[in-house]
Enzyme design. Structure first.
Site, PDB file in Angstrom:
ATOM      1  N   HIS A  21       0.893  -1.252   0.135  1.00 36.11           N
ATOM      2  CA  HIS A  21      -0.065  -0.025  -0.124  1.00 36.11           C
ATOM      3  C   HIS A  21       0.769   1.369  -0.008  1.00 36.11           C
ATOM      4  O   HIS A  21       0.610   2.269  -0.628  1.00 36.11           O
ATOM      5  CB  HIS A  21      -0.942   0.002   1.377  1.00 36.11           C
ATOM      6  N   ASP A 118      -5.733   5.976   1.504  1.00 35.93           N
ATOM      7  CA  ASP A 118      -5.558   4.735   1.233  1.00 35.93           C
ATOM      8  C   ASP A 118      -7.145   4.116   1.338  1.00 35.93           C
ATOM      9  O   ASP A 118      -7.838   4.443   2.263  1.00 35.93           O
ATOM     10  CB  ASP A 118      -4.873   3.817   2.011  1.00 35.93           C
ATOM     11  N   HIS A 372       1.882 -14.116  -5.769  1.00 34.31           N
ATOM     12  CA  HIS A 372       0.603 -14.192  -4.943  1.00 34.31           C
ATOM     13  C   HIS A 372      -0.612 -13.726  -5.597  1.00 34.31           C
ATOM     14  O   HIS A 372      -1.528 -13.793  -5.151  1.00 34.31           O
ATOM     15  CB  HIS A 372       0.902 -13.527  -3.422  1.00 34.31           C
ATOM     16  N   TRP A 375      -1.869  -6.800  -6.445  1.00 35.54           N
ATOM     17  CA  TRP A 375      -2.136  -6.026  -7.466  1.00 35.54           C
ATOM     18  C   TRP A 375      -0.871  -5.143  -8.056  1.00 35.54           C
ATOM     19  O   TRP A 375      -0.869  -4.971  -9.163  1.00 35.54           O
ATOM     20  CB  TRP A 375      -3.340  -5.031  -7.227  1.00 35.54           C
ATOM     21  N   GLU A 380       2.895  -4.696 -12.434  1.00 38.99           N
ATOM     22  CA  GLU A 380       4.296  -4.959 -12.884  1.00 38.99           C
ATOM     23  C   GLU A 380       4.374  -5.933 -14.041  1.00 38.99           C
ATOM     24  O   GLU A 380       5.349  -5.594 -15.177  1.00 38.99           O
ATOM     25  CB  GLU A 380       5.024  -4.999 -11.652  1.00 38.99           C
ATOM     26  N   GLN A 397      -6.431 -10.829  -3.736  1.00 36.45           N
ATOM     27  CA  GLN A 397      -5.782 -11.944  -4.252  1.00 36.45           C
ATOM     28  C   GLN A 397      -6.488 -12.784  -5.381  1.00 36.45           C
ATOM     29  O   GLN A 397      -6.331 -13.248  -6.402  1.00 36.45           O
ATOM     30  CB  GLN A 397      -4.558 -12.314  -3.895  1.00 36.45           C
TER      31      GLN A 397
END
Length: 475
Positions: A21, A118, A372, A375, A380, A397
């Site tokens: 985060h 966030d 895993h 995001w 990436e 996930q």
């Protein structure tokens, strides 16, 4: 009369205290600072004291002179492990009190243009923002598809889909508009796998989801071309949505990468092993499987061994990130297992404690990513054009991995299983049997990601709009 120059916008950032985060919010903060904004980045004390030693702070401040780091308590004792089940109940009240005190004592309230909070903890920021008359923008570090799913947690409960406790896991969930033929129970966020509807973590996400709807806008680390259907659904909740991903790639385009490393490119919680790049240099193109399960996921001894045997049996060289705290067990056996695996891996692959993931995924030797399904990792990997095998564990996930395999078709979903034979088969499928099919789609998606962050691209334009809209708040 002397002309008064307008003050540059001042933005407060409030990330949830976890590496996955902090990193994207820090990238956006750097981008806004690069646009001559004043930035105050407020971490938890725990993250703050681990982040700053990894930064060349003098070089950073010479590059971003109007950027400062502050810290506030997260509600837990300093030496207590930051497990989510402990952190989530404590952080809300601790954050709102500390943020309110900062806004008053540091006179930030008058100087602050807006707060970017966030999306996992917007209630603290929205409460403080409403009290001081400061607009709040929610930055959701999840995908659009998982964000849309989370907004329907209450409906899932009303329809009797949650809780389900590992029963009828392949049953389709039909009560989320737009996802009727996509999500099964096993694809719902991990917070749905609870014993009762009063579970405190489930209640936390429902509460924060409602608070997020009080924000004046939504920011997402995704790009329009990838998640258009879900973004159109979210537009029914938010009048303004800024899609600015893949954020790491947009940062590379907008901020000169030839200068000192950005704070967001350093290992926030773990020191990166740059030696793995040298190891990759000696490998053939697209031959290596990169394995990393993020900064939080933990394994039992048996799970770790099943993964190791599956990777070895696939015959593919692998670069595996195993954090010192990855293996459960406090009796010393976890450390012994890690040393044994490192020794037995020689000649087959390389195990490191942490890796520069963006650099690894961009390396010509990497042909697949066992992940895993967090995001940041998906963004990436997608931008780098590296197909994935997703083994989701927590949070968003499960949803992400379903979309990777069934909607975007840029990888495979291995959720809810951890057997060496399946690991071996999945790796062989990704690197051999299904590679041509997957890479054909991945090539298109990677091109879309690349185009989105170029000047004139959707994410590039959306960042400009965000900058303009925040600037207009100061007038």
């Amino acid at each position: 009369m002397e002309n008064l120059r307008p003050q540059p916008p001042h933005v407060i950032f409030l990330p949830f205290p976890a590496q996955g985060h902090v990193k994207p919010l820090l990238k956006l903060a750097e981008l806004l600072s690069h646009a001559s904004f004043h930035v105050t980045f407020i971490n938890s004390e725990y993250i703050h004291h681990r982040l700053l030693p990894s930064i060349d702070i003098d070089a950073f401040h010479s590059r971003f002179p109007n950027f400062r780091f502050l810290s506030i308590p997260d509600g837990l004792p300093p030496h207590q492990p930051r497990a989510l089940e402990d952190l989530l109940p404590s952080i809300g009240s601790a954050t709102v009190a500390a943020l309110r005190q900062l806004l008053v004592s540091d006179n930030l309230s008058r100087a602050t243009t807006c707060i970017i909070a966030d999306g996992i903890m917007p209630s603290s920021a929205v409460t403080a923002g409403e009290e001081f008359g400061i607009p709040v923008l929610a930055f959701r570090t999840f995908s659009a598809c998982c964000t849309w799913t989370n907004f329907h947690l209450s409906k899932l409960i009303e329809e009797g889909e949650v809780p389900f406790q590992d029963k009828d896991m392949d049953k389709l969930v039909t009560c989320i508009p737009g996802l009727e033929n996509i999500l099964r129970r096993r694809d719902l966020p991990s917070i749905c796998r609870v014993e009762n509807v009063g579970d405190p973590i489930l209640e936390f996400f429902i509460k924060e989801g409602r608070a997020m709807l009080r924000a004046s806008a939504l920011i997402l680390n995704t790009f329009d071309e990838l998640e258009a259907p879900m973004l159109s659904k979210l537009a029914s909740f938010f009048s303004k949505i800024y899609t600015i991903g893949p954020l790491h790639a947009l940062s590379n385009v907008r901020i000169n990468g030839d200068r000192s490393p950005l704070a967001s490119t350093t290992g926030i919680l773990w020191k990166e092993d740059q030696g793995c790049i040298t190891w990759l240099d000696s490998r053939p193109s697209e031959s290596v499987v990169f394995v990393s399960f993020g900064s939080i996921v933990k394994f039992t001894h048996d799970q770790m061994l099943e993964f190791w045997h599956g990777l070895v049996n696939s015959g593919k060289p692998f670069l595996w990130v195993i954090r010192p705290d990855s293996i459960m067990g406090g009796d010393g056996s976890s450390g012994q297992l890690l040393m044994d695996l490192q020794e037995r891996t020689k000649g087959k692959g390389l195990i490191v404690s942490w890796a520069p993931q963006e650099q690894v995924l961009a390396h010509r030797a990497v042909g697949g990513f066992l992940t895993h399904g967090g995001w940041n990792s998906i963004m990436e990997s997608t931008q780098a054009g590296v197909p994935m095998i997703c083994w989701p564990a927590i949070s968003d996930q499960q949803v992400n991995s379903r979309f990777v395999s069934e909607v975007w078709r840029v990888g495979l979903d291995m959720k809810d299983t951890c057997e060496r034979s399946i690991v071996e088969k999945m790796v062989r499928d990704l690197m051999e049997a299904k590679r041509v099919e997957i890479m054909k789609v991945m090539g298109v998606v990677a091109k879309q990601a690349e185009e989105s962050v170029k000047e004139g691209g959707s994410s590039y334009r959306n960042l400009d709009t965000l900058i303009q809209d925040i600037s207009s708040m100061t007038t």
